[in-house]
Design a protein around this motif. Sequence first.
Motif, mmCIF file in Angstrom:
data_model
loop_
_atom_site.group_PDB
_atom_site.id
_atom_site.type_symbol
_atom_site.label_atom_id
_atom_site.label_comp_id
_atom_site.label_asym_id
_atom_site.label_seq_id
_atom_site.Cartn_x
_atom_site.Cartn_y
_atom_site.Cartn_z
ATOM 1 N N VAL A 33 20.220 -1.237 58.263
ATOM 2 C CA VAL A 33 19.917 -2.195 57.208
ATOM 3 C C VAL A 33 21.189 -2.876 56.701
ATOM 4 N N GLN A 34 22.294 -2.117 56.560
ATOM 5 C CA GLN A 34 23.520 -2.706 56.036
ATOM 6 C C GLN A 34 24.034 -3.828 56.924
ATOM 7 N N ASP A 35 23.787 -3.756 58.227
ATOM 8 C CA ASP A 35 24.257 -4.793 59.136
ATOM 9 C C ASP A 35 23.498 -6.099 58.940
ATOM 10 N N TYR A 36 22.245 -6.014 58.532
ATOM 11 C CA TYR A 36 21.484 -7.233 58.332
ATOM 12 C C TYR A 36 21.963 -7.982 57.091
ATOM 13 N N PHE A 37 22.517 -7.274 56.129
ATOM 14 C CA PHE A 37 23.024 -7.922 54.931
ATOM 15 C C PHE A 37 24.480 -8.350 55.097
ATOM 16 N N LEU A 38 25.313 -7.489 55.711
ATOM 17 C CA LEU A 38 26.733 -7.759 55.824
ATOM 18 C C LEU A 38 27.111 -8.432 57.143
ATOM 19 N N GLY A 39 26.350 -8.189 58.202
ATOM 20 C CA GLY A 39 26.713 -8.687 59.524
ATOM 21 C C GLY A 39 27.706 -7.744 60.173
ATOM 22 N N SER A 40 27.611 -7.602 61.468
ATOM 23 C CA SER A 40 28.519 -6.704 62.172
ATOM 24 C C SER A 40 29.649 -7.508 62.788
ATOM 25 N N THR A 41 30.732 -6.815 63.128
ATOM 26 C CA THR A 41 31.856 -7.464 63.795
ATOM 27 C C THR A 41 31.403 -8.067 65.115
ATOM 28 N N ALA A 42 30.588 -7.339 65.864
ATOM 29 C CA ALA A 42 30.109 -7.850 67.154
ATOM 30 C C ALA A 42 29.368 -9.176 66.968
ATOM 31 N N ALA A 43 28.521 -9.258 65.972
ATOM 32 C CA ALA A 43 27.771 -10.499 65.728
ATOM 33 C C ALA A 43 28.708 -11.646 65.370
ATOM 34 N N ARG A 44 29.725 -11.355 64.583
ATOM 35 C CA ARG A 44 30.691 -12.396 64.211
ATOM 36 C C ARG A 44 31.470 -12.877 65.425
ATOM 37 N N VAL A 45 31.856 -11.943 66.301
ATOM 38 C CA VAL A 45 32.587 -12.316 67.514
ATOM 39 C C VAL A 45 31.705 -13.183 68.398
ATOM 40 N N VAL A 46 30.449 -12.788 68.575
ATOM 41 C CA VAL A 46 29.528 -13.561 69.417
ATOM 42 C C VAL A 46 29.395 -14.991 68.891
ATOM 43 N N ARG A 47 29.298 -15.150 67.578
ATOM 44 C CA ARG A 47 29.134 -16.486 66.988
ATOM 45 C C ARG A 47 30.385 -17.343 67.130
ATOM 46 N N ARG A 48 31.572 -16.718 67.078
ATOM 47 C CA ARG A 48 32.822 -17.490 67.034
ATOM 48 C C ARG A 48 33.577 -17.554 68.360
ATOM 49 N N ALA A 49 33.232 -16.740 69.319
ATOM 50 C CA ALA A 49 34.025 -16.616 70.549
ATOM 51 C C ALA A 49 34.115 -17.919 71.337
ATOM 52 N N PRO A 50 35.305 -18.187 71.874
ATOM 53 C CA PRO A 50 35.492 -19.371 72.707
ATOM 54 C C PRO A 50 35.165 -19.107 74.177
ATOM 55 N N CYS A 51 34.677 -17.896 74.470
ATOM 56 C CA CYS A 51 34.416 -17.494 75.853
ATOM 57 C C CYS A 51 33.182 -16.590 75.894
ATOM 58 N N SER A 52 32.878 -16.076 77.061
ATOM 59 C CA SER A 52 31.744 -15.155 77.196
ATOM 60 C C SER A 52 32.020 -13.860 76.443
ATOM 61 N N VAL A 53 30.943 -13.248 75.938
ATOM 62 C CA VAL A 53 31.058 -11.971 75.221
ATOM 63 C C VAL A 53 30.040 -11.005 75.814
ATOM 64 N N HIS A 54 30.501 -9.827 76.171
ATOM 65 C CA HIS A 54 29.616 -8.761 76.649
ATOM 66 C C HIS A 54 29.557 -7.725 75.536
ATOM 67 N N VAL A 55 28.370 -7.501 74.979
ATOM 68 C CA VAL A 55 28.197 -6.526 73.915
ATOM 69 C C VAL A 55 27.724 -5.222 74.530
ATOM 70 N N LEU A 56 28.534 -4.196 74.392
ATOM 71 C CA LEU A 56 28.214 -2.874 74.908
ATOM 72 C C LEU A 56 27.646 -2.049 73.769
ATOM 73 N N ARG A 57 26.383 -1.667 73.905
ATOM 74 C CA ARG A 57 25.682 -0.942 72.851
ATOM 75 C C ARG A 57 26.063 0.538 72.874
#
Length: 137
Positions: free
Chosen positions: A111-135
């Motif tokens: 729940v906290q991630d939906y309010f604050l956002g995670s680092t991974a989500a921020r990287v995906v939104r801002r990245a200038p290249c491909s992003v592979h998210v490893l769960r």
Amino acid sequence: MYQHILVPVALDHEGMTAKKLDLARNMLSKGGRITLLTVLEDVPAFVTEFVDLKPENHLKDNIRSKLRSVACDADDIACEVVTGKAGVAISQFAQQHQADLIIVGSHKPGVQDYFLGSTAARVVRRAPCSVHVLREG
């Protein structure tokens, strides 16, 4: 295959580092390079008034040394430490150093991630290249 893979390493999620590094090795082009990156949050000015900073306690050097041990001093792995907000600094570093892939770890969202956002989500939104998210987990 990728020429320069950026692997951010969070100090509080070190367990994923080996998995991310293995994945990076499998996705790396011959002659390519990997950069392990740790982002330290900026220390607020009011805190620095109460902290005696000594060269032998320099956090960046200690972390860079730890990253080198994780990398087993491999020639094709650089170890970098920068300061700032992780979600922004990772993307900026990738752009400045022409990374063509970022491998970022992510835990299962709560729940906290939906309010604050995670680092991974921020990287995906801002990245200038491909992003592979490893769960994780």
